[in-house]
Design a protein around this motif. Structure first.
Motif, short mmCIF file in Angstrom:
data_model
loop_
_atom_site.label_atom_id
_atom_site.label_comp_id
_atom_site.label_asym_id
_atom_site.label_seq_id
_atom_site.Cartn_x
_atom_site.Cartn_y
_atom_site.Cartn_z
N PRO A 203 1.55 -40.00 21.95
CA PRO A 203 0.24 -39.69 22.54
C PRO A 203 0.19 -38.37 23.28
O PRO A 203 -0.83 -37.69 23.26
N ASP A 204 1.26 -37.98 23.95
CA ASP A 204 1.26 -36.74 24.71
C ASP A 204 1.70 -35.53 23.88
O ASP A 204 1.75 -34.41 24.41
N LEU A 205 2.00 -35.76 22.61
CA LEU A 205 2.48 -34.66 21.75
C LEU A 205 1.71 -34.61 20.44
O LEU A 205 2.24 -34.18 19.42
N LEU A 206 0.44 -35.01 20.48
CA LEU A 206 -0.33 -35.06 19.24
C LEU A 206 -0.50 -33.67 18.61
O LEU A 206 -0.40 -33.52 17.39
N ASP A 207 -0.75 -32.65 19.43
CA ASP A 207 -0.90 -31.30 18.89
C ASP A 207 0.37 -30.86 18.17
O ASP A 207 0.33 -30.41 17.01
N GLU A 208 1.49 -30.98 18.87
CA GLU A 208 2.75 -30.47 18.32
C GLU A 208 3.24 -31.30 17.13
O GLU A 208 3.74 -30.75 16.14
N GLN A 209 3.12 -32.62 17.23
CA GLN A 209 3.71 -33.47 16.20
C GLN A 209 2.78 -33.69 15.01
O GLN A 209 3.23 -33.73 13.87
N ALA A 210 1.48 -33.85 15.27
CA ALA A 210 0.54 -34.09 14.17
C ALA A 210 0.02 -32.79 13.56
O ALA A 210 -0.33 -32.76 12.37
N GLY A 211 -0.01 -31.73 14.34
CA GLY A 211 -0.59 -30.47 13.88
C GLY A 211 -0.04 -29.94 12.57
O GLY A 211 -0.80 -29.57 11.67
N PRO A 212 1.29 -29.89 12.38
CA PRO A 212 1.82 -29.37 11.12
C PRO A 212 1.40 -30.20 9.91
O PRO A 212 1.18 -29.65 8.81
N TYR A 213 1.26 -31.51 10.08
CA TYR A 213 0.84 -32.37 8.96
C TYR A 213 -0.63 -32.13 8.63
O TYR A 213 -1.01 -32.06 7.45
N VAL A 214 -1.45 -31.99 9.65
CA VAL A 214 -2.87 -31.71 9.42
C VAL A 214 -3.03 -30.38 8.69
O VAL A 214 -3.79 -30.27 7.73
N GLN A 215 -2.30 -29.36 9.12
CA GLN A 215 -2.41 -28.05 8.47
C GLN A 215 -1.95 -28.11 7.02
O GLN A 215 -2.57 -27.51 6.13
N ALA A 216 -0.85 -28.82 6.77
CA ALA A 216 -0.36 -28.93 5.39
C ALA A 216 -1.38 -29.65 4.50
O ALA A 216 -1.56 -29.27 3.33
N LEU A 217 -2.05 -30.66 5.04
CA LEU A 217 -3.07 -31.37 4.26
C LEU A 217 -4.28 -30.49 4.00
O LEU A 217 -4.84 -30.49 2.90
N LEU A 218 -4.69 -29.71 5.00
CA LEU A 218 -5.80 -28.78 4.80
C LEU A 218 -5.45 -27.73 3.76
O LEU A 218 -6.28 -27.37 2.92
N ASP A 219 -4.22 -27.24 3.79
CA ASP A 219 -3.79 -26.24 2.81
C ASP A 219 -3.79 -26.81 1.39
O ASP A 219 -4.16 -26.13 0.44
N ALA A 220 -3.37 -28.07 1.26
CA ALA A 220 -3.25 -28.68 -0.06
C ALA A 220 -4.59 -29.16 -0.59
O ALA A 220 -4.94 -28.93 -1.77
N PHE A 221 -5.36 -29.86 0.23
CA PHE A 221 -6.60 -30.49 -0.23
C PHE A 221 -7.83 -29.60 -0.03
O PHE A 221 -8.82 -29.75 -0.76
N GLY A 222 -7.78 -28.73 0.96
CA GLY A 222 -8.96 -27.95 1.32
C GLY A 222 -9.91 -28.78 2.16
O GLY A 222 -9.89 -30.02 2.14
N ALA A 223 -10.75 -28.09 2.91
CA ALA A 223 -11.69 -28.79 3.78
C ALA A 223 -12.70 -29.64 3.01
O ALA A 223 -13.28 -30.58 3.56
N GLN A 224 -12.89 -29.34 1.72
CA GLN A 224 -13.83 -30.10 0.90
C GLN A 224 -13.31 -31.49 0.56
O GLN A 224 -14.07 -32.34 0.08
N ARG A 225 -12.00 -31.73 0.79
CA ARG A 225 -11.47 -33.06 0.47
C ARG A 225 -10.68 -33.64 1.65
O ARG A 225 -9.81 -34.48 1.47
N CYS A 226 -11.02 -33.20 2.86
CA CYS A 226 -10.49 -33.80 4.08
C CYS A 226 -11.66 -34.28 4.93
O CYS A 226 -12.71 -33.62 4.99
N ILE A 227 -11.50 -35.43 5.57
CA ILE A 227 -12.51 -35.96 6.47
C ILE A 227 -11.83 -36.42 7.75
O ILE A 227 -10.60 -36.60 7.78
N TRP A 228 -12.61 -36.60 8.81
CA TRP A 228 -12.05 -36.94 10.12
C TRP A 228 -12.46 -38.36 10.52
O TRP A 228 -13.55 -38.84 10.19
#
Length: 276
Positions: A203-228
């Motif tokens: 919970p206290d490290l969401l930016d650092e720990q989740a951030g690289p995975y979010v960026q990799a998914l955005l790079d692979a799928f593009g914003a057109q195939r990612c939702i929040w």
């Protein structure tokens, strides 16, 4: 303009209303106390944070294949909601079509909870969903996805993958399950939810720990195939989670306003057929 003022659609959340819609006696978990999350409560949260629409996900906890609470919200929510139902794998095409007519856009599968073996008899249901142009929403964790690619990969229907694939943070971007998720981007029929980060990161490290995975998914799928999605009301969490900080997290992980609008508004609005 801050993220609180921007148009948003929350694509992963649950309702629990045991007073009006009693839990099943065989429920794997029965949310109680502050985990109880009624439709009026959620609509107040949505109004407070400027969330215009939501994709309600039928929970395995409490209700399982009893979709009464979900369907009531779809019927009374004033076009704010679409739904993902939990169904028996033997459900008929006609019954699926009836759910679709009520605002259900897909069906949830949860190997993360039930194990990969629970998908062994899912092929006929997946085919029926594809026939009706409904989504198969799949929640996996760790290294489960590679064992499901032979089942999910060739299907003509659309896939929604929950919670960034729930990677194991300590294993890094190269872990087999996450790499399998990135490969799904190539088939053009898969979308991924940038949601539930508190399920796989501290919970206290969401930016650092989740951030690289979010960026990799955005790079692979593009914003057109990612939702929040938020995963409100955050049941079975070891530490407190709040809606507002998760929105600020999304603002930091999606710092480009145009990308944020695509992920949090344009893509889900088009994907699920929300109208104002």
């Amino acid at each position: 303009m801050s993220i609180f003022d921007e148009p948003k659609i929350d694509c992963h959340n649950h309702l629990f209303d045991p007073q009006r819609f009693p839990y099943r006696s065989d429920a794997i978990y029965s949310p109680s106390g502050q985990e109880v999350a009624t439709q009026p409560q959620f609509q107040r949260v949505m109004d407070a944070y400027g969330v215009e629409h939501a994709l309600l996900v039928g929970p395995n906890s409490g209700y399982g294949t009893d979709n009464a609470c979900l369907l009531h919200a779809l019927a009374t929510g004033g076009r704010r909601f679409k739904g993902i139902a939990v169904v028996d794998h033997a459900i008929t095409l006609d019954k699926l079509a009836a759910l679709k007519a009520q605002g259900v856009v897909g069906v949830a599968f949860n190997p993360a909870l039930a194990g990969v073996a629970a998908m062994a008899d899912a092929l006929p249901l997946l085919a029926r969903l594809a026939e009706l142009e409904m989504f198969a929403q799949v929640q996996v964790q760790g290294d489960q996805l590679p064992d499901l690619l032979d089942l999910l990969g060739p299907l003509p229907g659309a896939l929604l993958i929950d919670h960034c694939g729930r990677p194991v943070v300590e294993q890094g971007l190269g872990q087999s399950g996450f790499q399998a998720l990135l490969r799904l981007a190539d088939n053009g029929r898969a979308w991924v939810k940038l949601s539930g980060m508190q399920k796989f990161a501290e919970p206290d490290l969401l930016d650092e720990q989740a951030g690289p995975y979010v960026q990799a998914l955005l790079d692979a799928f593009g914003a057109q195939r990612c939702i929040w999605g938020s995963d409100w009301p955050f049941i079975r969490q070891a530490e407190r989670v709040d809606y507002g900080p998760l929105l600020k997290l999304a603002e930091r992980l999606l710092p480009d306003a145009a990308v944020r609008r695509q992920v949090m508004w344009e893509t889900p609005r088009r994907l699920f057929g929300f109208s104002d």
